[in-house]
Design an enzyme around this catalytic site. Structure first.
Site, mmCIF file in Angstrom:
data_model
loop_
_atom_site.group_PDB
_atom_site.id
_atom_site.type_symbol
_atom_site.label_atom_id
_atom_site.label_comp_id
_atom_site.label_asym_id
_atom_site.label_seq_id
_atom_site.Cartn_x
_atom_site.Cartn_y
_atom_site.Cartn_z
ATOM 1 N N LYS A 1 16.588 67.372 -12.040
ATOM 2 C CA LYS A 1 15.548 66.334 -12.086
ATOM 3 C C LYS A 1 16.143 64.944 -12.257
ATOM 4 O O LYS A 1 15.547 63.951 -11.872
ATOM 5 C CB LYS A 1 14.536 66.648 -13.163
ATOM 6 C CG LYS A 1 13.702 67.856 -12.776
ATOM 7 C CD LYS A 1 12.551 68.129 -13.701
ATOM 8 C CE LYS A 1 11.745 69.311 -13.195
ATOM 9 N NZ LYS A 1 12.525 70.577 -13.216
HETATM 10 C C1 LIG Z 1 12.241 71.651 -12.339
HETATM 11 C C2 LIG Z 1 13.287 72.703 -12.127
HETATM 12 C C3 LIG Z 1 13.203 73.648 -11.066
HETATM 13 C C4 LIG Z 1 12.009 73.706 -10.143
HETATM 14 O O1 LIG Z 1 11.955 72.631 -9.252
HETATM 15 P P1 LIG Z 1 10.603 72.287 -8.463
HETATM 16 O O2 LIG Z 1 10.880 71.018 -7.759
HETATM 17 O O3 LIG Z 1 9.543 72.148 -9.526
HETATM 18 O O4 LIG Z 1 10.325 73.423 -7.551
HETATM 19 C C5 LIG Z 1 14.236 74.552 -10.917
HETATM 20 N N1 LIG Z 1 15.286 74.572 -11.766
HETATM 21 C C6 LIG Z 1 15.407 73.692 -12.788
HETATM 22 C C7 LIG Z 1 16.586 73.781 -13.682
HETATM 23 C C8 LIG Z 1 14.425 72.717 -12.997
HETATM 24 O O5 LIG Z 1 14.552 71.859 -14.019
#
Ligand SMILES: *Cc1c(COP(=O)(O)O)cnc(C)c1O
Length: 468
Positions: free
Chosen positions: A116
Site C-alpha cells: 500500500k
Molecule cells: C491490501 C493488501 C492486499 C490486497 O490488496 P487489494 O488491492 O485490496 O486487492 C494484499 N496483501 C497485502 C499485504 C495488503 O496489505
C-alpha cells in the site's frame, strides 16, 4: 483527462476533484474517460536496445496523461521523486527470479513494509499539493485493525494541510503493527487507542462522518482503497515488471493476492494501456468471493472469515465494480442495477455474455490457512526465499492457474515476511528479522492516547489536538 462514475449518473470531473472526492455522488467509483495508450518507449514495441528507464521515469510517463491538465509533467516528476525517496530499494519494486520463469515482484520496500505504500506515499504528496493550492485543510479519520493504519500515517505525516487521526482497538493489534503507528513523532499524526474492538473503532469513524456539523467543520476525509489515485499509482509497477522480465515486449502473466481488488484492477488497466498481459491470476484466501464469481458469475455477500492473510479478509471487493463497468461496455445504468441488486438481495449474477470473455484472461484460486503455510514452506525449501502469507496465496494461485510455462509469471509480493513473523515461523521455523530501517522499532517511544468507545470523548479529543 476527465473522470466518469461507474454508475453513470454523476458529472465528469478532473483529476484533482476525483483525488479529494472519494466516491462519486451517485455512489459509483471514478474511472478515466479513456485509457491513454502507453508511449512507444514503454509499450510492447519498446525493444531491448536501451538501458531500462528508472521506476520514477516510468511512473511519470504512465501517470502524466491521467493528471493532465491539473498537474504538469515537471511537477509530477518532482512529486514522484519525493514519494519514492522513502523506499529502501533503488529499483523501488525489485524483481527476484524464483526459477522456472516465476518471478517475485517485491512491493514491500516502503516505510510500512507493505504494497500500500507504493500508492499511498504518492497520494500523500498529491493531497498536500492540491490542499495547498486550494488553501484548504483536511482531517483524515480512519480505523485500523493494525494493517492499513500505518500506511496511511506514513503517507500523511508531515504533509501540510493534513491532520490524521487513526483509531486502533486497545491491546488488540500486534505489537509490530501498533508500534509502526505509535512511534511516529510527527505533530500532525494522532493515534488513539479505543477501549473496545475494531468494530467499535469503525462505528466511531462512521459516527463522526454522520455528524454533519463536525464533518463539515473539520473537513473530514478518508484515504480508502477506492481512491482512483491509488489505482493509478499501482499501474506503474506492472509496466516496469513486464519490461524488466521481457524487454522484447512479449507477453507476461501476473498473479495478485487480492482483497479489495485495487491491485489486480491496476494490472488490468496496464493491459488496457498496452502492457502485453497474458493471464491475470487472482489469489484468494478462504474468503473466496472472487474465485466463485469467476467460476459461476455469481457475486454473493457472505460472512468474513479471519485468516493468516488479514488484508484479504473481505466479503465484497470494493474495486470489483470498476471491472464490472468495463466488462459491461461502460454501461453505468447496468452497473447501478447490478449493485442495487447485490445490496438488496445479498447476491447478483453477472450474465454469461459478460462473463465469457473474462475467462480468457482471468483465473482465480482460493487457499485456506493450511495451504498458505504449506506454500510458505515450499517456497522456502525450493528457493530459500521467505514470503509472507499474502504473497504465499498469490504464489500458490500462480502455480495452480498458470497455463503456459513459456510465459513468465510475475507474482506480486505484497508484504515483507517480517510483517507476519508468526505465520512464517510456523511454516519454516525461521523468524524473519525486521529490515534495518525498523530494527530499533521496539526501542522507540510510543505516542497515543487511550479513550473510551464514546463519540463525545473522541470529538473533544480531536478538537483538542487538531488546530482549527
Ligand atoms: C491490501 C493488501 C492486499 C490486497 O490488496 P487489494 O488491492 O485490496 O486487492 C494484499 N496483501 C497485502 C499485504 C495488503 O496489505
Amino acid at each position: 483527462m476527465r473522470y466518469v462514475s461507474t454508475r453513470g449518473a454523476a458529472p465528469p470531473l478532473g483529476f484533482s476533484d476525483v483525488l479529494l472526492g472519494g466516491l462519486a455522488p451517485d455512489g459509483g467509483l471514478y474511472l478515466p474517460e479513456t485509457w491513454p495508450p502507453l508511449p512507444g518507449s514503454l509499450g510492447a514495441a519498446a525493444g531491448a536496445s536501451t538501458d531500462p528507464p528508472t521506476y520514477q521515469a516510468v511512473a511519470t510517463e504512465v501517470m502524466a496523461p491521467f493528471v493532465t491538465p491539473d498537474i504538469g509533467r515537471e511537477e509530477l516528476a518532482q512529486l514522484v521523486t519525493a514519494a519514492y525517496a522513502t523506499f529502501d530499494a533503488p529499483e523501488v519494486t525489485p524483481l527476484t527470479d524464483l526459477g522456472e520463469d516465476l518471478w517475485l515482484l517485491e512491493l514491500f520496500h516502503g516505510p510500512t513494509l507493505a504494497f500500500k505504500d507504493v500508492a499511498l506515499q504518492l497520494v500523500g504528496h498529491l493531497f498536500e499539493r492540491e490542499l495547498s493550492r486550494r488553501g484548504d485543510h483536511i482531517t483524515i479519520v480512519g480505523a485500523t485493525s493494525g494493517d492499513t493504519g500505518s500506511a496511511a500515517i506514513e503517507a500523511c505525516r508531515d504533509r501540510e494541510g493534513i491532520d490524521i487521526v487513526i483509531l486502533h482497538p486497545l491491546g488488540r493489534t500486534s505489537e509490530v503493527q501498533r508500534r509502526q503507528m505509535t512511534t511516529v513523532t510527527s505533530a500532525n499524526v494522532h493515534n488513539v487507542a479505543i477501549e473496545g474492538t475494531f468494530d467499535d473503532c469503525q462505528d466511531l469513524v462512521k459516527a463522526l462522518f454522520a455528524n454533519d456539523a463536525f464533518r463539515t467543520e473539520r473537513n473530514l476525509s478518508a484515504v480508502n482503497s477506492i481512491n482512483w489515485a491509488r489505482v493509478m499509482a499501482q499501474i506503474v509497477y506492472y509496466v516496469v515488471a513486464a519490461r524488466r522480465c521481457r524487454p522484447d515486449g512479449s507477453p507476461v502473466s501476473f498473479s495478485v493476492p487480492t482483497g479489495n481488488f485495487g491491485n489486480v484492477f491496476a494490472g488490468w488497466a496496464a493491459a488496457r494501456m498496452g502492457v502485453p498481459v497474458s493471464q491475470l491470476v487472482i489469489g484468494s484466501n478462504r474468503n473466496d468471493v472472487l474465485p466463485r464469481w469467476l467460476a459461476t458469475g455469481r457475486i454473493r455477500t457472505g460472512e468474513v472469515h479471519a485468516t493468516l492473510s488479514p488484508s484479504m479478509d473481505i466479503a465484497i471487493s470494493s474495486n470489483h465494480e470498476r471491472l464490472l463497468f468495463e466488462l459491461s461496455g461502460r454501461d453505468g445504468a447496468r452497473v447501478a442495477e447490478l449493485m442495487a441488486e447485490l445490496r438488496g438481495e445479498g447476491e447478483v449474477t453477472v450474465p454469461d455474455e459478460v462473463m465469457g470473455p473474462v475467462r480468457e484472461t482471468w483465473a482465480a484460486a482460493s487457499f485456506d490457512d493450511d495451504a498458505t503455510l504449506a506454500e510458505i514452506r515450499r517456497v522456502y525449501e525450493s528457493s530459500g526465499q521467505l514470503v509472507d502469507p499474502h504473497t504465499a496465496v498469490g504464489l500458490a494461485a500462480a502455480r495452480a492457474c498458470r497455463t503456459d510455462p513459456d510465459v513468465p509469471m510475475v507474482a506480486l509480493a505484497t508484504a515483507h515476511p517480517a510483517k507476519f513473523p508468526d505465520a512464517v515461523a510456523e511454516a519454516t521455523g525461521l523468524r524473519p528479522p525486521l529490515p534495518e530501517r525498523l530494527a530499533d522499532l521496539f526501542d522507540r517511544p510510543e505516542h497515543y492516547v487511550v479513550l473510551p468507545a464514546d463519540e463525545t470523548a473522541l470529538v473533544a479529543h480531536i478538537d483538542d489536538v487538531v488546530a482549527r
